[in-house]
Design a protein around this motif. Structure first.
Motif, PDB file in Angstrom:
ATOM      1  N   PHE A  98       0.774  -1.297  -0.226  1.00 19.64           N
ATOM      2  CA  PHE A  98       0.165   0.004  -0.008  1.00 19.64           C
ATOM      3  C   PHE A  98       0.978   1.103  -0.074  1.00 19.64           C
ATOM      4  CE2 PHE A  98      -2.899  -3.267   1.359  1.00 19.64           C
ATOM      5  CZ  PHE A  98      -4.192  -2.867   0.814  1.00 19.64           C
ATOM      6  N   ARG A  99       2.106   1.388   0.949  1.00 20.75           N
ATOM      7  CA  ARG A  99       2.536   2.723   1.000  1.00 20.75           C
ATOM      8  C   ARG A  99       3.222   3.226  -0.144  1.00 20.75           C
ATOM      9  NH1 ARG A  99       6.403   3.688   6.155  1.00 20.75           N
ATOM     10  NH2 ARG A  99       4.937   2.177   6.849  1.00 20.75           N
ATOM     11  N   PRO A 100       4.071   2.231  -0.884  1.00 22.99           N
ATOM     12  CA  PRO A 100       4.847   2.861  -1.874  1.00 22.99           C
ATOM     13  C   PRO A 100       3.880   3.406  -2.946  1.00 22.99           C
ATOM     14  CG  PRO A 100       5.571   0.454  -1.475  1.00 22.99           C
ATOM     15  CD  PRO A 100       3.995   0.692  -0.463  1.00 22.99           C
ATOM     16  N   LEU A 101       2.610   2.678  -3.231  1.00 25.86           N
ATOM     17  CA  LEU A 101       1.628   3.588  -3.997  1.00 25.86           C
ATOM     18  C   LEU A 101       1.079   4.585  -3.696  1.00 25.86           C
ATOM     19  CD1 LEU A 101      -0.467   0.216  -4.853  1.00 25.86           C
ATOM     20  CD2 LEU A 101       0.875   1.359  -6.349  1.00 25.86           C
ATOM     21  N   ARG A 102       0.924   4.882  -2.102  1.00 28.83           N
ATOM     22  CA  ARG A 102       0.537   6.093  -1.808  1.00 28.83           C
ATOM     23  C   ARG A 102       1.698   7.347  -1.912  1.00 28.83           C
ATOM     24  NH1 ARG A 102      -0.890   3.975   2.638  1.00 28.83           N
ATOM     25  NH2 ARG A 102       0.839   4.921   3.992  1.00 28.83           N
ATOM     26  N   ASP A 103       2.925   6.871  -1.542  1.00 27.88           N
ATOM     27  CA  ASP A 103       3.959   7.749  -1.912  1.00 27.88           C
ATOM     28  C   ASP A 103       4.067   8.606  -3.026  1.00 27.88           C
ATOM     29  OD1 ASP A 103       4.217   7.358   0.863  1.00 27.88           O
ATOM     30  OD2 ASP A 103       6.154   6.036   0.875  1.00 27.88           O
ATOM     31  N   ARG A 104       3.719   7.518  -3.823  1.00 26.20           N
ATOM     32  CA  ARG A 104       3.958   7.917  -5.625  1.00 26.20           C
ATOM     33  C   ARG A 104       2.534   8.704  -6.088  1.00 26.20           C
ATOM     34  NH1 ARG A 104       6.142   3.055  -9.111  1.00 26.20           N
ATOM     35  NH2 ARG A 104       7.222   2.140  -7.018  1.00 26.20           N
ATOM     36  N   GLY A 105       1.541   8.716  -5.158  1.00 23.53           N
ATOM     37  CA  GLY A 105       0.202   9.242  -5.564  1.00 23.53           C
ATOM     38  C   GLY A 105      -0.470   8.594  -6.610  1.00 23.53           C
ATOM     39  N   SER A 106      -0.182   7.181  -6.663  1.00 25.54           N
ATOM     40  CA  SER A 106      -0.838   6.589  -7.702  1.00 25.54           C
ATOM     41  C   SER A 106      -2.584   6.444  -7.395  1.00 25.54           C
ATOM     42  CB  SER A 106      -0.398   4.890  -7.594  1.00 25.54           C
ATOM     43  OG  SER A 106       1.261   4.969  -7.740  1.00 25.54           O
ATOM     44  N   ASP A 107      -3.103   5.813  -8.426  1.00 24.40           N
ATOM     45  CA  ASP A 107      -4.510   5.661  -8.186  1.00 24.40           C
ATOM     46  C   ASP A 107      -4.831   4.835  -7.107  1.00 24.40           C
ATOM     47  OD1 ASP A 107      -7.170   4.828  -8.094  1.00 24.40           O
ATOM     48  OD2 ASP A 107      -7.214   5.199 -10.514  1.00 24.40           O
ATOM     49  N   PRO A 108      -5.516   5.021  -5.915  1.00 23.64           N
ATOM     50  CA  PRO A 108      -5.637   4.036  -4.838  1.00 23.64           C
ATOM     51  C   PRO A 108      -6.113   2.686  -5.312  1.00 23.64           C
ATOM     52  CG  PRO A 108      -6.817   6.245  -4.234  1.00 23.64           C
ATOM     53  CD  PRO A 108      -6.092   6.264  -5.753  1.00 23.64           C
ATOM     54  N   LEU A 109      -6.891   2.553  -6.414  1.00 15.91           N
ATOM     55  CA  LEU A 109      -7.539   1.348  -6.807  1.00 15.91           C
ATOM     56  C   LEU A 109      -6.560   0.381  -7.178  1.00 15.91           C
ATOM     57  CD1 LEU A 109     -10.610   2.258  -8.846  1.00 15.91           C
ATOM     58  CD2 LEU A 109     -10.552   1.499  -6.430  1.00 15.91           C
ATOM     59  N   LEU A 110      -5.303   0.750  -7.510  1.00 13.69           N
ATOM     60  CA  LEU A 110      -4.147   0.018  -7.688  1.00 13.69           C
ATOM     61  C   LEU A 110      -3.804  -0.912  -6.702  1.00 13.69           C
ATOM     62  CD1 LEU A 110      -1.634   2.165  -9.748  1.00 13.69           C
ATOM     63  CD2 LEU A 110      -3.035   0.281 -10.622  1.00 13.69           C
ATOM     64  N   ALA A 111      -3.991  -0.221  -5.388  1.00 15.79           N
ATOM     65  CA  ALA A 111      -3.933  -1.341  -4.245  1.00 15.79           C
ATOM     66  C   ALA A 111      -4.610  -2.568  -4.035  1.00 15.79           C
ATOM     67  CB  ALA A 111      -4.070  -0.377  -3.013  1.00 15.79           C
ATOM     68  N   LEU A 112      -5.862  -2.458  -4.916  1.00 12.36           N
ATOM     69  CA  LEU A 112      -6.780  -3.673  -4.986  1.00 12.36           C
ATOM     70  C   LEU A 112      -5.766  -4.777  -5.493  1.00 12.36           C
ATOM     71  CD1 LEU A 112     -10.172  -2.462  -6.388  1.00 12.36           C
ATOM     72  CD2 LEU A 112      -9.271  -3.081  -4.048  1.00 12.36           C
ATOM     73  N   ILE A 113      -5.108  -4.602  -6.651  1.00 12.81           N
ATOM     74  CA  ILE A 113      -4.114  -5.475  -7.255  1.00 12.81           C
ATOM     75  C   ILE A 113      -3.025  -5.968  -6.372  1.00 12.81           C
ATOM     76  CG2 ILE A 113      -2.664  -6.167  -9.311  1.00 12.81           C
ATOM     77  CD1 ILE A 113      -5.771  -5.548  -9.929  1.00 12.81           C
ATOM     78  N   THR A 114      -2.221  -5.043  -5.830  1.00 13.88           N
ATOM     79  CA  THR A 114      -1.122  -5.216  -4.844  1.00 13.88           C
ATOM     80  C   THR A 114      -1.397  -5.835  -3.628  1.00 13.88           C
ATOM     81  OG1 THR A 114      -1.180  -3.212  -4.278  1.00 13.88           O
ATOM     82  CG2 THR A 114       0.564  -3.341  -6.069  1.00 13.88           C
TER      83      THR A 114
END
Lengths: 310, 242
Positions: A98-114
């Motif tokens: 979760f955190r790496p995606l958030r730090d990058r400002g990615s679309d939160p929905l990507l966390a579904l996949i990760t």
């Protein structure tokens, strides 16, 4: 009458576990707006942790074949410790998925996949380490407690009473924490408006970690309780619960704490009403029920209409 | 670098971009301790962006943000609050599902001095008596004016050195605008440093010491409140006087 009482107990005790499980989803969903798909795997780990801590031995398959802790803790101690270990796993999942995606400002929905990926890895890790066979927590675990209690003429398994009592306690503690404590109110603030929460000086990353930690703790405890009451059917046994938990979550209303509890109890009761010889249709009954409710209330029983979630 | 003569807040050549769009083209701005400075301009001129950069909600592409002469360009937002910068965001953004009292308590999130927090709470209730009456009500059930009062009070609960307000008059009836401005003026007289972003130039300049006009991401005019109020061409072209 006895039959009805027994049915009620069956339903409530299963439902209470669903509620615990769904609350873990809810906590993370409320601060991040996404589902943690690794939640079912963390639940599974909780069951295995409990099994090992009460002195259970690993079977012949897997890298840890034959492993057994040199101590055997009583169940009442092993369960919360398994919860804490599961919380640690949940924190690792947050850090990696979760955190790496958030730090990058990615679309939160990507966390579904990760998070789904993290869940797959955890399940496979369990299989690699302890094999795919099922484990059951031995009968004597509860010490001198009788296997069944007589409540108003109905015979109820002690395990089910425990399940209900422990889940009830945890649910109460959680709602007191959310509504009555400073950190619980900070969690609500992050949930409603993360930007404003930051402007108030709330460290949202910390709040998110707390949510993951508690969510993992609840999942681990639920896993240990189910392991005790039924058995640990193998590394994949959390997946069914994971799907059921999602159903509960949607039924109660995404992000609603009382909704998760209500949804869990309703699905538990609905399943308990399925006669034993038709038990293969349990899932059909609970998901059919979910389907019907969503036709009438798309936001779930206690959910807020979608437009409120920015 | 923390010279005694360093201003409280200074922006030097601040450039902020949203993707390929440049919102601030290298602006300079100084706020001295005790001042009430207002940042004026039309919608989209970059006023909110300036405040968002100061409180690290967005990081500048280049330029410097200096606090007491020290660089604070790339802090986390909660660190800027700890430094003493309180940002009351546009659109009030009260926590609608929590009570008035809970909103105010969260405003003091980083503080541990219970007695002083209680004093500040009473001060907020004295400043806006209507909040005291509604302290146990859910913030979402308040009127727009009351929500603005709550948002300002919540920012004050951090006991800031600098209070930044983003369009506190937005959507308020004239009587309420006057009430909010009077409260800000009172806070300023009590010694608080304020950076006030406003579209309602008339109202803001009435209470401000100085004003700056932002136009399409650059500062196009500036001066004392009296000068800006007297400048008819300014009034007509930028300040939307009516």
């Amino acid at each position: 009458m006895e039959g009805l009482l027994q049915l009620l107990f069956n339903g409530l005790s299963v439902g209470a576990v669903y509620a615990l499980f769904a609350l873990g989803y809810t906590l993370v969903f409320s601060v991040l707006g996404v589902i943690n798909f690794a939640h079912g795997a963390i639940f599974t780990m909780g069951a295995y942790f409990t099994y090992l801590l009460i002195g259970g031995a690993v079977g012949a398959n897997g890298l840890l074949a034959g492993l057994q802790f040199p101590f055997a803790l009583p169940f009442w101690l092993a369960l919360p410790l398994a919860g804490i270990a599961s919380a640690a796993v949940a924190l690792v999942v947050e850090r990696i998925a979760f955190r790496p995606l958030r730090d990058r400002g990615s679309d939160p929905l990507l966390a579904l996949i990760t998070s789904l990926g993290a869940g797959v890895i955890l399940v496979n890790l369990i299989q690699l380490l302890v094999g795919a066979e099922s484990y059951s927590i031995p009968v004597g675990t509860l010490g001198s407690l009788p296997a069944a209690l007589n409540i108003a003429g109905a015979k109820v398994r002690t395990v089910q009473v425990m399940l209900l009592a422990i889940s009830g306690l945890l649910l109460a503690a959680l709602s007191i924490w959310i509504n009555g404590s400073r950190s619980g109110k900070a969690l609500q603030a992050v949930s409603e408006d993360p930007i404003t929460a930051q402007l108030l000086g709330i460290n949202s990353s910390r709040v998110i970690q707390i949510a993951f930690g508690i969510s993992g703790f609840l999942a681990g405890m639920a896993g240990g309780l189910v392991g005790l009451s039924i058995s640990i059917a193998g590394p994949y046994f959390g997946i069914g619960y994971g799907l059921k938990g999602l159903g509960v979550l949607v039924l109660g209303g995404l992000g609603s704490v009382p909704g998760a509890v209500l949804g869990g109890l309703i699905i538990g009761l609905a399943e308990a009403c399925v006669p034993a010889d038709l038990s293969g249709y349990k899932d059909a009954v609970s998901f059919g029920f979910l389907f019907l409710v969503l036709l009438i209330r798309p936001q779930g029983l206690l959910g807020r209409p979608q437009s409120n979630k920015v | 670098m923390n010279g005694p003569q360093a201003p409280l807040l200074e922006l030097r050549n601040l450039v902020v971009r949203y993707g390929s769009i440049t919102a601030l083209h290298g602006i300079n701005l100084t706020v001295q301790a005790g001042e009430l400075v207002t940042l004026l301009g039309a919608n989209g001129a970059g006023k909110s962006t300036t405040l968002r950069a100061i409180s690290s909600l967005i990081h500048p592409a280049s330029g410097e943000i200096l606090w007491h002469g020290g660089l604070i360009n790339r802090l986390r937002t909660e660190r800027t609050v700890k430094l003493g910068i309180s940002h009351c965001p546009e659109g009030r953004r009260v926590l609608s599902r929590q009570s008035v009292a809970d909103n105010l308590a969260l405003g003091a999130w980083l503080r541990r001095d219970k007695a002083a927090i209680a004093t500040d709470l009473e001060r907020c209730y004295a400043l806006f008596p209507r909040l005291a009456e509604r302290r146990s009500q859910l913030a979402g059930s308040l009127s727009g004016g009351e929500q603005q009062m709550l948002a300002i009070s919540r920012s004050l609960m951090a006991r800031p050195t600098l209070l930044m307000l983003d369009e506190p008059s937005l959507g308020l009836a004239p009587r309420l605008v006057a009430e909010v401005m009077a409260a800000l003026s009172q806070l300023h007289r009590d010694g608080l440093t304020i950076l006030l972003v406003e579209q309602n130039a008339q109202a803001a300049l009435t209470i401000a010491d100085r004003g700056l006009v932002l136009e399409a991401g650059s500062i196009s005019a500036g001066g004392s409140a009296e000068q800006l109020l007297a400048d008819d061409s300014l009034q007509a072209s930028y300040l939307g006087a009516n």
